[in-house]
Design an enzyme around this catalytic site. Structure first.
Site, mmCIF file in Angstrom:
data_model
loop_
_atom_site.group_PDB
_atom_site.id
_atom_site.type_symbol
_atom_site.label_atom_id
_atom_site.label_comp_id
_atom_site.label_asym_id
_atom_site.label_seq_id
_atom_site.Cartn_x
_atom_site.Cartn_y
_atom_site.Cartn_z
ATOM 1 N N GLU A 45 10.245 -5.221 4.205
ATOM 2 C CA GLU A 45 10.505 -6.535 3.626
ATOM 3 C C GLU A 45 10.149 -6.560 2.139
ATOM 4 O OE1 GLU A 45 9.006 -7.217 7.916
ATOM 5 O OE2 GLU A 45 8.588 -5.874 6.235
ATOM 6 N N LYS A 82 0.833 -1.207 0.000
ATOM 7 C CA LYS A 82 0.000 0.000 0.000
ATOM 8 C C LYS A 82 0.870 1.262 0.000
ATOM 9 C CE LYS A 82 -3.411 -0.199 2.782
ATOM 10 N NZ LYS A 82 -4.183 -0.213 4.049
ATOM 11 N N GLU A 117 -4.368 -10.453 14.488
ATOM 12 C CA GLU A 117 -3.980 -9.063 14.258
ATOM 13 C C GLU A 117 -5.162 -8.140 14.489
ATOM 14 O OE1 GLU A 117 -0.612 -7.927 11.498
ATOM 15 O OE2 GLU A 117 -2.333 -7.279 10.309
ATOM 16 N N LYS A 147 8.540 -2.512 14.019
ATOM 17 C CA LYS A 147 9.185 -1.845 12.887
ATOM 18 C C LYS A 147 10.065 -0.691 13.357
ATOM 19 C CE LYS A 147 5.379 -2.834 9.652
ATOM 20 N NZ LYS A 147 4.352 -2.223 8.777
ATOM 21 N N GLY A 188 -4.614 -4.437 5.031
ATOM 22 C CA GLY A 188 -3.807 -5.464 4.394
ATOM 23 C C GLY A 188 -4.399 -6.857 4.532
ATOM 24 N N ARG A 189 -4.886 -7.215 5.704
ATOM 25 C CA ARG A 189 -5.406 -8.564 5.906
ATOM 26 C C ARG A 189 -6.789 -8.759 5.308
ATOM 27 N NH1 ARG A 189 -4.724 -5.673 10.385
ATOM 28 N NH2 ARG A 189 -6.412 -5.259 11.877
ATOM 29 N N HIS A 202 -1.388 -36.836 13.337
ATOM 30 C CA HIS A 202 -0.152 -37.510 13.704
ATOM 31 C C HIS A 202 0.836 -36.546 14.360
ATOM 32 C CE1 HIS A 202 -1.185 -41.281 11.586
ATOM 33 N NE2 HIS A 202 -1.853 -40.467 10.794
#
Length: 517
Positions: A200, A194, A340, A487, A254-255, A371
């Site tokens: 990153e 955005k 979040e 950050k 974002g999510r 398992h």
């Protein structure tokens, strides 16, 4: 605080055997079954009954829920700390924003991304004179988890189109894997950011551009990039053509962004029609959320049950067990969406929250997880509700593997519910070790089949569920200040401003050679 009536229901039901509830309520299975858009929610194995659910619904109504939901769907400022609406529903035309600037932007962006995706898939977009054979999405958080999940879940619907790969980690091996074996002249990178400044994502974008420059030349490398961003000027400065930068506005979190231009890689890799069907499924759930009675409203009831388990019955986590290989990334996606959004201890008014916030979400893909951690679920000292997510068509499949997969899902829910108590016999210790307490709660979410529409409806269901829980908690689900602190501290370390950090952190940085003594 929680109303006394709800607390009384929790005290009444807290120790009751679910089997006894089933015996006392012959219509329980049908009464606690809700379905819409090809999704069925079965709550019959929850430690809950209709009177308690009615009390929870009534409590939600006292919190001005209807007005809050209307504000969400009509573009009201529901993210107060950042002064923004949360209009991700506009990208599937589930918001009530007809005639607004938001609707205009959505329509324009969707026309642009569809046209671009069609060009790429048709071989008409040739950054180096060759058709694109692989699309690599560079993003992180919601700009990675959502597209990655959908690409994996709907891979069987993709047809002929470029291969999709994803880069999120700053570990150089992530990018190396994404480009491995590719002809550099046939690659298209999509940067999803955005702000076009996410550390990153931008570093990985620069590394990809540098790698490309070594193969196609620095002057040509920018032709191999597109972007989803609100910062068009930064994307253009990076070297991306303005026509290949698609709006990702600040009123889409974002999510919640997979429906927007962040889904460009999906629109290319899966095809515009598949992506449109994915949005259509979400829109159907939007309409259901907006209009269905609360007691039969899938997102509302799912939120009430999760709230009940977390705050009234005291279960701090929830396991998501997805009995479909294509949904193996769903637990991680829901983990970000919920934790979040709901991992907060301060209300939207800045007051200490009276309740602890949303549950820890974790899980994996069945039968593999049977398992690994199902031992803990069956016999561990902690009780964790489980969401079994499966595909109804597997139960009647002609493929014996799908039938066994479906039978395992059904059996695990039954085993959690009933457990087993073995007689002591000649070896009481062994009998005790082989016994399981049972009485452990679960829900089942069944998709008729895994299609673009049902996947869209499933993700929208959980988005709206999170919003309902945020009303119950009195928090803002659309900001994430806890992410921002890390950050800031990372920047301080990189800038060498270490005096503000604790002795342990400084010692580790010195010990590993990150800084000198």
């Amino acid at each position: 605080m929680l109303p006394p009536g709800i607390i009384a229901h929790a005290a009444r039901l807290g120790e009751v055997r679910i089997r006894d509830l089933m015996s006392a309520q012959p219509g329980r299975a049908a009464g606690l079954l809700i379905s819409h858009a090809g999704i069925e929610l079965d709550l019959s194995k929850q430690r809950l009954d209709p009177p308690a659910l009615t009390a929870l619904t009534g409590h939600l109504e006292t919190l001005d829920f209807h007005a809050r939901r209307d504000a969400l769907l009509s573009g009201g400022i529901v993210n107060a700390s950042e002064g923004r609406p949360a209009l991700h529903t506009a990208y599937r035309h589930g918001a009530r924003v007809q005639g607004s600037d938001a609707e205009h932007l959505v329509d324009e962006t969707q026309a642009q991304t569809r046209a671009f995706a069609t060009r790429v898939r048709g071989g008409d977009f040739r950054p180096a004179g060759k058709p694109v054979s692989r699309v690599i999405n560079i993003g992180i958080g919601g700009s990675d988890l959502g597209p990655r999940l959908v690409a994996d879940a709907l891979a069987d619907h993709a047809g002929a189109g470029p291969e999709l790969r994803f880069v999120a980690s700053l570990d150089p091996s992530d990018l190396q894997h994404a480009v491995a074996g590719a002809d550099p002249e046939t690659l298209l990178f999509i940067i999803a950011s955005k702000s076009f400044s996410t550390q990153e994502t931008l570093m990985n974008g620069q590394a990809a551009r540098d790698w490309l420059a070594g193969h196609v030349g620095a002057a040509q490398s920018g032709r191999h990039f597109a972007a989803a961003s609100a910062a068009r000027d930064k994307a253009v400065a990076f070297g991306i053509a303005s026509d290949n930068v698609f709006d990702f506005p600040d009123w889409v979190g974002g999510r919640y962004s997979v429906w927007s231009a962040v889904g460009l890689s999906l629109e290319i890799g899966l095809g515009p029609d598949v992506f449109a069907a994915f949005r259509d499924g979400a829109r159907s759930m939007d309409e259901h959320f907006a209009t269905a009675p609360l007691a039969r409203n899938l997102p509302v009831v799912k939120a009430l049950v999760d709230f009940w388990n977390r705050n009234l019955l005291g279960h701090p986590s929830r396991c998501v067990a997805a009995y479909s290989a294509r949904l193996g990334l769903l637990p991680g996606y829901l983990q970000q969406l919920e934790m979040e959004s709901l991992g907060k201890s301060v209300t939207a008014n800045g007051e200490p929250a009276p309740l602890p916030g949303g549950a820890l979400v974790w899980g994996g893909c069945g039968t593999e997880v049977q398992h690994s951690f199902f031992q803990w679920l069956h016999q561990g000292g902690d009780v964790t509700p489980v969401d079994f997510i499966g595909i109804a068509s597997h139960f009647a499949s002609d493929d014996p593997r799908e039938r066994v997969l479906a039978a395992n899902m059904a059996a695990q829910g039954a085993a959690l519910l009933d457990g087993v108590q073995l007689p002591a016999g000649d070896d009481p210790a062994l009998a005790a070790q082989r016994s399981m307490p049972g009485g452990r709660i679960s829900s089942v979410l069944l998709l008729d089949a895994l299609t673009p529409a049902t996947l869209g409806a499933l993700l929208a269901l959980h988005e709206h569920k999170v919003f309902v829980e945020s009303v119950l908690y009195g928090i803002n689900p659309f900001d994430q200040w806890g992410v921002e602190l890390g950050k800031v501290l990372t920047k301080g370390i990189l800038d060498g401003e270490l005096s503000r950090y604790d002795a342990s952190t400084r010692a580790m940085l010195a010990r590993t050679g990150f800084v000198s003594d």
